[in-house]
Design a protein around this motif. Sequence first.
Motif, PDB file in Angstrom:
ATOM      1  N   ALA A 147       0.815  -1.218   0.000  1.00 31.62           N
ATOM      2  CA  ALA A 147       0.000   0.000   0.000  1.00 31.62           C
ATOM      3  C   ALA A 147       0.851   1.271   0.000  1.00 31.62           C
ATOM      4  CB  ALA A 147      -0.926  -0.003   1.212  1.00 31.62           C
ATOM      5  N   VAL A 148       2.112   1.153   0.469  1.00 33.95           N
ATOM      6  CA  VAL A 148       2.941   2.359   0.590  1.00 33.95           C
ATOM      7  C   VAL A 148       4.150   2.386  -0.347  1.00 33.95           C
ATOM      8  CG1 VAL A 148       2.252   2.932   2.949  1.00 33.95           C
ATOM      9  CG2 VAL A 148       4.126   1.338   2.598  1.00 33.95           C
ATOM     10  N   LEU A 149       4.535   1.228  -0.861  1.00 36.67           N
ATOM     11  CA  LEU A 149       5.675   1.161  -1.786  1.00 36.67           C
ATOM     12  C   LEU A 149       5.201   0.634  -3.133  1.00 36.67           C
ATOM     13  CD1 LEU A 149       8.281  -0.541   0.599  1.00 36.67           C
ATOM     14  CD2 LEU A 149       8.203   1.875  -0.003  1.00 36.67           C
ATOM     15  N   ASN A 150       6.012   0.869  -4.168  1.00 35.77           N
ATOM     16  CA  ASN A 150       5.604   0.289  -5.447  1.00 35.77           C
ATOM     17  C   ASN A 150       5.870  -1.214  -5.454  1.00 35.77           C
ATOM     18  OD1 ASN A 150       8.189  -0.385  -6.858  1.00 35.77           O
ATOM     19  ND2 ASN A 150       8.544   1.811  -6.654  1.00 35.77           N
ATOM     20  N   LYS A 151       5.145  -1.905  -6.294  1.00 30.54           N
ATOM     21  CA  LYS A 151       5.154  -3.370  -6.279  1.00 30.54           C
ATOM     22  C   LYS A 151       6.557  -3.927  -6.545  1.00 30.54           C
ATOM     23  CE  LYS A 151       2.913  -7.433  -8.292  1.00 30.54           C
ATOM     24  NZ  LYS A 151       4.193  -8.149  -8.520  1.00 30.54           N
ATOM     25  N   ASP A 152       7.299  -3.298  -7.451  1.00 30.82           N
ATOM     26  CA  ASP A 152       8.650  -3.783  -7.772  1.00 30.82           C
ATOM     27  C   ASP A 152       9.549  -3.746  -6.538  1.00 30.82           C
ATOM     28  OD1 ASP A 152       7.874  -4.211 -10.338  1.00 30.82           O
ATOM     29  OD2 ASP A 152       8.878  -2.450 -11.190  1.00 30.82           O
ATOM     30  N   MET A 153       9.400  -2.679  -5.741  1.00 24.86           N
ATOM     31  CA  MET A 153      10.210  -2.544  -4.527  1.00 24.86           C
ATOM     32  C   MET A 153       9.840  -3.634  -3.521  1.00 24.86           C
ATOM     33  SD  MET A 153      12.624  -0.958  -3.140  1.00 24.86           S
ATOM     34  CE  MET A 153      13.381  -0.336  -1.650  1.00 24.86           C
ATOM     35  N   VAL A 154       8.547  -3.870  -3.363  1.00 23.13           N
ATOM     36  CA  VAL A 154       8.095  -4.903  -2.420  1.00 23.13           C
ATOM     37  C   VAL A 154       8.577  -6.284  -2.878  1.00 23.13           C
ATOM     38  CG1 VAL A 154       6.091  -6.001  -1.335  1.00 23.13           C
ATOM     39  CG2 VAL A 154       6.106  -3.526  -1.691  1.00 23.13           C
ATOM     40  N   ASP A 155       8.453  -6.553  -4.174  1.00 18.28           N
ATOM     41  CA  ASP A 155       8.937  -7.836  -4.717  1.00 18.28           C
ATOM     42  C   ASP A 155      10.428  -8.000  -4.453  1.00 18.28           C
ATOM     43  OD1 ASP A 155       6.413  -8.431  -5.594  1.00 18.28           O
ATOM     44  OD2 ASP A 155       6.786  -7.918  -7.701  1.00 18.28           O
ATOM     45  N   TYR A 156      11.168  -6.910  -4.627  1.00 16.21           N
ATOM     46  CA  TYR A 156      12.617  -6.922  -4.403  1.00 16.21           C
ATOM     47  C   TYR A 156      12.931  -7.250  -2.943  1.00 16.21           C
ATOM     48  CZ  TYR A 156      17.215  -4.754  -3.506  1.00 16.21           C
ATOM     49  OH  TYR A 156      18.505  -4.497  -3.089  1.00 16.21           O
ATOM     50  N   LEU A 157      12.236  -6.576  -2.017  1.00 10.27           N
ATOM     51  CA  LEU A 157      12.489  -6.785  -0.586  1.00 10.27           C
ATOM     52  C   LEU A 157      12.122  -8.199  -0.147  1.00 10.27           C
ATOM     53  CD1 LEU A 157      11.229  -3.370   0.835  1.00 10.27           C
ATOM     54  CD2 LEU A 157      13.603  -4.137   0.662  1.00 10.27           C
ATOM     55  N   PHE A 158      11.071  -8.764  -0.765  1.00 10.78           N
ATOM     56  CA  PHE A 158      10.604 -10.086  -0.344  1.00 10.78           C
ATOM     57  C   PHE A 158      11.158 -11.235  -1.197  1.00 10.78           C
ATOM     58  CE2 PHE A 158       7.507  -7.707   2.135  1.00 10.78           C
ATOM     59  CZ  PHE A 158       7.412  -8.482   3.276  1.00 10.78           C
ATOM     60  N   GLN A 159      12.205 -10.970  -1.958  1.00  9.93           N
ATOM     61  CA  GLN A 159      12.875 -12.085  -2.640  1.00  9.93           C
ATOM     62  C   GLN A 159      13.446 -12.994  -1.552  1.00  9.93           C
ATOM     63  OE1 GLN A 159      15.927 -10.429  -5.104  1.00  9.93           O
ATOM     64  NE2 GLN A 159      14.510  -9.626  -6.625  1.00  9.93           N
ATOM     65  N   GLY A 160      12.911 -14.197  -1.466  1.00 12.53           N
ATOM     66  CA  GLY A 160      13.326 -15.082  -0.371  1.00 12.53           C
ATOM     67  C   GLY A 160      13.911 -16.378  -0.879  1.00 12.53           C
ATOM     68  N   GLU A 161      14.730 -16.999  -0.051  1.00  6.10           N
ATOM     69  CA  GLU A 161      15.256 -18.327  -0.371  1.00  6.10           C
ATOM     70  C   GLU A 161      15.278 -19.156   0.907  1.00  6.10           C
ATOM     71  OE1 GLU A 161      19.961 -17.877  -0.584  1.00  6.10           O
ATOM     72  OE2 GLU A 161      18.951 -16.228  -1.656  1.00  6.10           O
ATOM     73  N   GLU A 162      15.053 -20.436   0.768  1.00  3.14           N
ATOM     74  CA  GLU A 162      15.067 -21.301   1.946  1.00  3.14           C
ATOM     75  C   GLU A 162      16.499 -21.674   2.291  1.00  3.14           C
ATOM     76  OE1 GLU A 162      13.540 -25.647   3.501  1.00  3.14           O
ATOM     77  OE2 GLU A 162      12.433 -24.723   1.843  1.00  3.14           O
ATOM     78  N   VAL A 163      16.848 -21.502   3.547  1.00  5.07           N
ATOM     79  CA  VAL A 163      18.171 -21.893   4.045  1.00  5.07           C
ATOM     80  C   VAL A 163      17.968 -22.706   5.322  1.00  5.07           C
ATOM     81  CG1 VAL A 163      19.343 -19.870   3.065  1.00  5.07           C
ATOM     82  CG2 VAL A 163      18.461 -19.766   5.400  1.00  5.07           C
ATOM     83  N   ARG A 164      18.996 -23.412   5.711  1.00  5.42           N
ATOM     84  CA  ARG A 164      18.956 -24.189   6.955  1.00  5.42           C
ATOM     85  C   ARG A 164      19.874 -23.542   7.983  1.00  5.42           C
ATOM     86  NH1 ARG A 164      14.899 -28.240   6.891  1.00  5.42           N
ATOM     87  NH2 ARG A 164      14.387 -28.380   4.668  1.00  5.42           N
ATOM     88  N   GLY A 165      19.435 -23.588   9.231  1.00  9.07           N
ATOM     89  CA  GLY A 165      20.260 -23.046  10.305  1.00  9.07           C
ATOM     90  C   GLY A 165      20.019 -23.815  11.586  1.00  9.07           C
ATOM     91  N   GLU A 166      20.965 -23.717  12.487  1.00  7.70           N
ATOM     92  CA  GLU A 166      20.856 -24.441  13.754  1.00  7.70           C
ATOM     93  C   GLU A 166      20.108 -23.612  14.790  1.00  7.70           C
ATOM     94  OE1 GLU A 166      23.640 -26.630  17.153  1.00  7.70           O
ATOM     95  OE2 GLU A 166      24.619 -25.564  15.495  1.00  7.70           O
ATOM     96  N   ILE A 167      19.293 -24.278  15.596  1.00  8.86           N
ATOM     97  CA  ILE A 167      18.677 -23.638  16.761  1.00  8.86           C
ATOM     98  C   ILE A 167      18.935 -24.492  18.009  1.00  8.86           C
ATOM     99  CG2 ILE A 167      16.872 -22.307  15.579  1.00  8.86           C
ATOM    100  CD1 ILE A 167      14.913 -24.612  16.218  1.00  8.86           C
ATOM    101  N   ARG A 168      18.990 -23.816  19.148  1.00  8.05           N
ATOM    102  CA  ARG A 168      19.169 -24.493  20.430  1.00  8.05           C
ATOM    103  C   ARG A 168      18.245 -23.849  21.466  1.00  8.05           C
ATOM    104  NH1 ARG A 168      25.757 -25.014  21.212  1.00  8.05           N
ATOM    105  NH2 ARG A 168      26.251 -25.680  19.080  1.00  8.05           N
ATOM    106  N   THR A 169      18.074 -24.523  22.585  1.00  6.49           N
ATOM    107  CA  THR A 169      17.287 -23.911  23.658  1.00  6.49           C
ATOM    108  C   THR A 169      18.176 -22.982  24.480  1.00  6.49           C
ATOM    109  OG1 THR A 169      17.716 -25.619  25.325  1.00  6.49           O
ATOM    110  CG2 THR A 169      15.844 -25.978  23.820  1.00  6.49           C
ATOM    111  N   LEU A 170      17.547 -21.972  25.045  1.00  6.90           N
ATOM    112  CA  LEU A 170      18.280 -21.020  25.877  1.00  6.90           C
ATOM    113  C   LEU A 170      18.922 -21.726  27.068  1.00  6.90           C
ATOM    114  CD1 LEU A 170      19.072 -18.112  26.456  1.00  6.90           C
ATOM    115  CD2 LEU A 170      16.819 -17.702  27.377  1.00  6.90           C
ATOM    116  N   SER A 171      18.198 -22.652  27.678  1.00  8.65           N
ATOM    117  CA  SER A 171      18.762 -23.339  28.847  1.00  8.65           C
ATOM    118  C   SER A 171      19.971 -24.204  28.489  1.00  8.65           C
ATOM    119  CB  SER A 171      17.687 -24.162  29.559  1.00  8.65           C
ATOM    120  OG  SER A 171      16.928 -23.324  30.415  1.00  8.65           O
TER     121      SER A 171
END
Length: 250
Positions: free
Chosen positions: A139-163
Amino acid sequence: MSIKKMILPNNLECYYLGKEETEYIFSEVFTEKQYFRHGITLNEGDCIFDVGANIGLFALFVSQLNKQVNIFAFEPIKPIFDVLQANANLHSLSNITLFNYGLSSENNSAKSFTFYPNMAGNSTTKPLEKLEQREVMNAVLNKDMVDYLFQGEEVRGEIRTLSSVINELDIKSIDLLKIDVEGEEYEVLKGINPNDWSKIKQIVAEVHDVEARIDKIQALLKSNGFNIKVEKNSLMPSTLNTFNLYATRS
Protein backbone atom coordinates in the motif's frame (compact mmCIF):
# COMPACT_ATOMS: atom_id res chain seq x y z
CA MET A 1 28.82 -12.72 -1.55
CA SER A 2 30.69 -9.41 -1.24
CA ILE A 3 29.30 -7.28 1.55
CA LYS A 4 28.85 -3.55 1.30
CA LYS A 5 29.71 -0.81 3.76
CA MET A 6 27.75 2.33 4.58
CA ILE A 7 28.03 5.33 6.90
CA LEU A 8 25.12 5.56 9.35
CA PRO A 9 23.58 8.94 10.29
CA ASN A 10 25.80 9.15 13.40
CA ASN A 11 28.93 8.62 11.22
CA LEU A 12 29.31 5.03 12.37
CA GLU A 13 30.55 2.71 9.64
CA CYS A 14 28.84 -0.63 9.18
CA TYR A 15 28.58 -3.51 6.78
CA TYR A 16 25.06 -4.27 5.63
CA LEU A 17 22.87 -6.42 3.39
CA GLY A 18 19.83 -4.21 2.67
CA LYS A 19 20.34 -0.43 2.83
CA GLU A 20 16.71 0.57 3.47
CA GLU A 21 16.29 -1.97 6.23
CA THR A 22 19.60 -1.02 7.88
CA GLU A 23 18.47 2.63 8.00
CA TYR A 24 15.17 1.54 9.53
CA ILE A 25 16.85 -0.58 12.23
CA PHE A 26 19.25 2.30 12.96
CA SER A 27 16.19 4.48 13.68
CA GLU A 28 14.73 1.83 16.02
CA VAL A 29 17.94 1.21 17.93
CA PHE A 30 19.94 4.45 17.90
CA THR A 31 17.42 7.25 17.34
CA GLU A 32 14.30 5.95 19.11
CA LYS A 33 16.27 3.83 21.64
CA GLN A 34 13.36 1.40 21.58
CA TYR A 35 15.17 -1.30 23.56
CA PHE A 36 15.80 0.96 26.56
CA ARG A 37 12.41 2.15 27.73
CA HIS A 38 10.09 1.34 30.65
CA GLY A 39 12.83 0.73 33.20
CA ILE A 40 15.24 -1.36 31.10
CA THR A 41 18.70 -0.44 32.36
CA LEU A 42 22.30 -1.40 31.75
CA ASN A 43 25.15 -1.51 34.25
CA GLU A 44 28.87 -2.13 34.02
CA GLY A 45 29.69 -5.83 33.82
CA ASP A 46 26.20 -6.87 32.69
CA CYS A 47 25.65 -9.99 30.62
CA ILE A 48 23.46 -9.43 27.56
CA PHE A 49 21.96 -12.11 25.33
CA ASP A 50 21.23 -10.63 21.89
CA VAL A 51 18.89 -13.21 20.37
CA GLY A 52 18.33 -12.43 16.70
CA ALA A 53 21.45 -10.27 16.45
CA ASN A 54 21.03 -9.69 12.70
CA ILE A 55 24.00 -7.58 11.45
CA GLY A 56 24.86 -6.29 14.94
CA LEU A 57 23.38 -2.79 15.24
CA PHE A 58 22.02 -3.49 18.73
CA ALA A 59 25.43 -4.79 19.83
CA LEU A 60 27.13 -1.69 18.38
CA PHE A 61 24.68 0.59 20.20
CA VAL A 62 25.17 -1.18 23.53
CA SER A 63 28.96 -1.13 23.13
CA GLN A 64 28.84 2.63 22.60
CA LEU A 65 26.74 3.02 25.76
CA ASN A 66 29.01 0.91 27.90
CA LYS A 67 32.13 -1.01 26.89
CA GLN A 68 32.16 -3.02 30.11
CA VAL A 69 29.30 -5.35 29.22
CA ASN A 70 29.50 -8.88 27.86
CA ILE A 71 27.35 -9.53 24.80
CA PHE A 72 26.45 -13.00 23.58
CA ALA A 73 25.00 -12.57 20.07
CA PHE A 74 23.00 -15.30 18.31
CA GLU A 75 22.30 -15.34 14.56
CA PRO A 76 21.42 -18.62 12.80
CA ILE A 77 21.47 -17.57 9.13
CA LYS A 78 25.01 -17.82 7.74
CA PRO A 79 24.96 -14.88 5.25
CA ILE A 80 23.63 -12.59 8.01
CA PHE A 81 26.07 -14.02 10.55
CA ASP A 82 28.97 -13.21 8.18
CA VAL A 83 27.95 -9.52 8.18
CA LEU A 84 27.54 -9.58 11.97
CA GLN A 85 31.07 -10.98 12.25
CA ALA A 86 32.40 -8.35 9.84
CA ASN A 87 30.86 -5.56 11.94
CA ALA A 88 32.24 -6.99 15.19
CA ASN A 89 35.70 -7.08 13.57
CA LEU A 90 35.34 -3.61 12.00
CA HIS A 91 34.68 -2.06 15.42
CA SER A 92 37.06 -4.34 17.35
CA LEU A 93 34.29 -5.47 19.70
CA SER A 94 36.30 -7.58 22.13
CA ASN A 95 33.31 -7.82 24.51
CA ILE A 96 31.08 -9.74 22.08
CA THR A 97 30.90 -13.50 21.53
CA LEU A 98 29.15 -14.60 18.33
CA PHE A 99 27.19 -17.80 17.81
CA ASN A 100 26.03 -18.98 14.38
CA TYR A 101 22.83 -20.51 15.73
CA GLY A 102 19.47 -19.26 16.94
CA LEU A 103 17.46 -19.91 20.10
CA SER A 104 14.08 -21.62 20.20
CA SER A 105 12.14 -24.33 22.04
CA GLU A 106 14.21 -27.26 20.73
CA ASN A 107 17.67 -28.30 19.63
CA ASN A 108 17.63 -28.73 15.84
CA SER A 109 20.71 -28.57 13.62
CA ALA A 110 18.76 -28.05 10.37
CA LYS A 111 15.81 -25.74 11.00
CA SER A 112 14.27 -24.25 7.85
CA PHE A 113 14.40 -20.43 7.51
CA THR A 114 13.23 -18.10 4.77
CA PHE A 115 16.13 -15.71 4.19
CA TYR A 116 15.42 -12.33 2.56
CA PRO A 117 18.81 -11.01 1.34
CA ASN A 118 17.45 -7.49 0.78
CA MET A 119 15.56 -7.40 4.09
CA ALA A 120 17.65 -9.73 6.24
CA GLY A 121 16.15 -8.69 9.57
CA ASN A 122 12.79 -10.07 8.44
CA SER A 123 14.18 -13.55 7.74
CA THR A 124 11.97 -16.02 9.53
CA THR A 125 10.90 -19.59 10.28
CA LYS A 126 7.30 -18.41 9.74
CA PRO A 127 7.09 -16.88 6.24
CA LEU A 128 3.28 -17.03 6.20
CA GLU A 129 3.26 -14.43 8.98
CA LYS A 130 4.98 -12.04 6.56
CA LEU A 131 1.97 -11.97 4.20
CA GLU A 132 0.25 -9.30 6.31
CA GLN A 133 3.41 -7.18 6.31
CA ARG A 134 3.69 -7.56 2.56
CA GLU A 135 0.11 -6.32 2.10
CA VAL A 136 0.85 -3.25 4.21
CA MET A 137 4.04 -2.51 2.28
CA ASN A 138 2.19 -2.93 -1.04
CA ALA A 139 0.00 0.00 0.00
CA VAL A 140 2.94 2.36 0.59
CA LEU A 141 5.68 1.16 -1.79
CA ASN A 142 5.60 0.29 -5.45
CA LYS A 143 5.15 -3.37 -6.28
CA ASP A 144 8.65 -3.78 -7.77
CA MET A 145 10.21 -2.54 -4.53
CA VAL A 146 8.10 -4.90 -2.42
CA ASP A 147 8.94 -7.84 -4.72
CA TYR A 148 12.62 -6.92 -4.40
CA LEU A 149 12.49 -6.79 -0.59
CA PHE A 150 10.60 -10.09 -0.34
CA GLN A 151 12.88 -12.09 -2.64
CA GLY A 152 13.33 -15.08 -0.37
CA GLU A 153 15.26 -18.33 -0.37
CA GLU A 154 15.07 -21.30 1.95
CA VAL A 155 18.17 -21.89 4.04
CA ARG A 156 18.96 -24.19 6.96
CA GLY A 157 20.26 -23.05 10.30
CA GLU A 158 20.86 -24.44 13.75
CA ILE A 159 18.68 -23.64 16.76
CA ARG A 160 19.17 -24.49 20.43
CA THR A 161 17.29 -23.91 23.66
CA LEU A 162 18.28 -21.02 25.88
CA SER A 163 18.76 -23.34 28.85
CA SER A 164 21.14 -25.60 26.90
CA VAL A 165 23.27 -22.50 26.19
CA ILE A 166 23.10 -21.29 29.81
CA ASN A 167 24.28 -24.74 30.86
CA GLU A 168 27.01 -25.06 28.23
CA LEU A 169 28.47 -21.58 28.85
CA ASP A 170 27.92 -21.78 32.64
CA ILE A 171 25.97 -18.49 32.65
CA LYS A 172 25.15 -17.31 36.17
CA SER A 173 23.02 -14.29 35.24
CA ILE A 174 21.48 -12.75 32.11
CA ASP A 175 21.00 -9.08 32.96
CA LEU A 176 19.23 -8.33 29.68
CA LEU A 177 17.65 -10.83 27.31
CA LYS A 178 16.90 -9.04 24.01
CA ILE A 179 14.73 -11.00 21.57
CA ASP A 180 14.00 -10.08 17.95
CA VAL A 181 13.31 -13.32 16.12
CA GLU A 182 10.47 -12.67 13.68
CA GLY A 183 7.76 -14.89 15.14
CA GLU A 184 9.79 -17.28 17.35
CA GLU A 185 9.53 -15.10 20.49
CA TYR A 186 7.38 -17.49 22.49
CA GLU A 187 9.51 -20.46 21.42
CA VAL A 188 12.67 -18.76 22.72
CA LEU A 189 11.03 -18.34 26.14
CA LYS A 190 9.72 -21.92 26.10
CA GLY A 191 13.36 -23.03 25.83
CA ILE A 192 14.02 -21.84 29.40
CA ASN A 193 13.96 -24.52 32.11
CA PRO A 194 12.14 -23.66 35.37
CA ASN A 195 15.38 -23.47 37.38
CA ASP A 196 16.92 -20.96 34.93
CA TRP A 197 14.21 -18.29 35.07
CA SER A 198 15.65 -16.68 38.20
CA LYS A 199 18.90 -15.99 36.29
CA ILE A 200 17.10 -13.66 33.88
CA LYS A 201 16.73 -10.10 35.19
CA GLN A 202 15.23 -8.11 32.28
CA ILE A 203 13.71 -8.95 28.90
CA VAL A 204 12.96 -6.74 25.92
CA ALA A 205 11.33 -8.35 22.90
CA GLU A 206 9.77 -7.39 19.61
CA VAL A 207 6.58 -9.43 19.41
CA HIS A 208 4.49 -10.15 16.33
CA ASP A 209 1.06 -10.62 17.87
CA VAL A 210 -0.31 -13.56 15.90
CA GLU A 211 -2.54 -16.20 17.52
CA ALA A 212 -2.57 -14.40 20.90
CA ARG A 213 1.21 -14.57 21.16
CA ILE A 214 1.44 -11.52 23.43
CA ASP A 215 -1.11 -13.01 25.85
CA LYS A 216 0.84 -16.29 26.00
CA ILE A 217 4.15 -14.49 26.54
CA GLN A 218 2.70 -12.22 29.24
CA ALA A 219 1.22 -15.18 31.12
CA LEU A 220 4.55 -17.02 31.02
CA LEU A 221 6.53 -13.97 32.17
CA LYS A 222 4.09 -13.04 34.95
CA SER A 223 4.22 -16.61 36.27
CA ASN A 224 8.00 -16.15 36.52
CA GLY A 225 7.85 -12.91 38.49
CA PHE A 226 8.13 -10.21 35.82
CA ASN A 227 6.36 -6.87 35.57
CA ILE A 228 5.41 -6.15 31.96
CA LYS A 229 4.85 -3.14 29.73
CA VAL A 230 3.73 -3.50 26.12
CA GLU A 231 3.70 -0.73 23.54
CA LYS A 232 3.07 -0.52 19.82
CA ASN A 233 6.23 -0.18 17.74
CA SER A 234 5.92 3.49 16.77
CA LEU A 235 7.96 3.12 13.58
CA MET A 236 5.80 0.31 12.20
CA PRO A 237 2.57 0.99 10.26
CA SER A 238 -0.32 1.02 12.74
CA THR A 239 -2.05 -1.80 10.87
CA LEU A 240 0.78 -4.21 11.68
CA ASN A 241 0.44 -6.01 15.01
CA THR A 242 4.04 -5.47 16.06
CA PHE A 243 4.73 -4.56 19.67
CA ASN A 244 7.67 -4.04 21.97
CA LEU A 245 7.45 -5.88 25.28
CA TYR A 246 9.47 -4.85 28.33
CA ALA A 247 9.79 -7.16 31.34
CA THR A 248 11.51 -6.18 34.57
CA ARG A 249 11.62 -7.49 38.12
CA SER A 250 10.53 -5.48 41.18
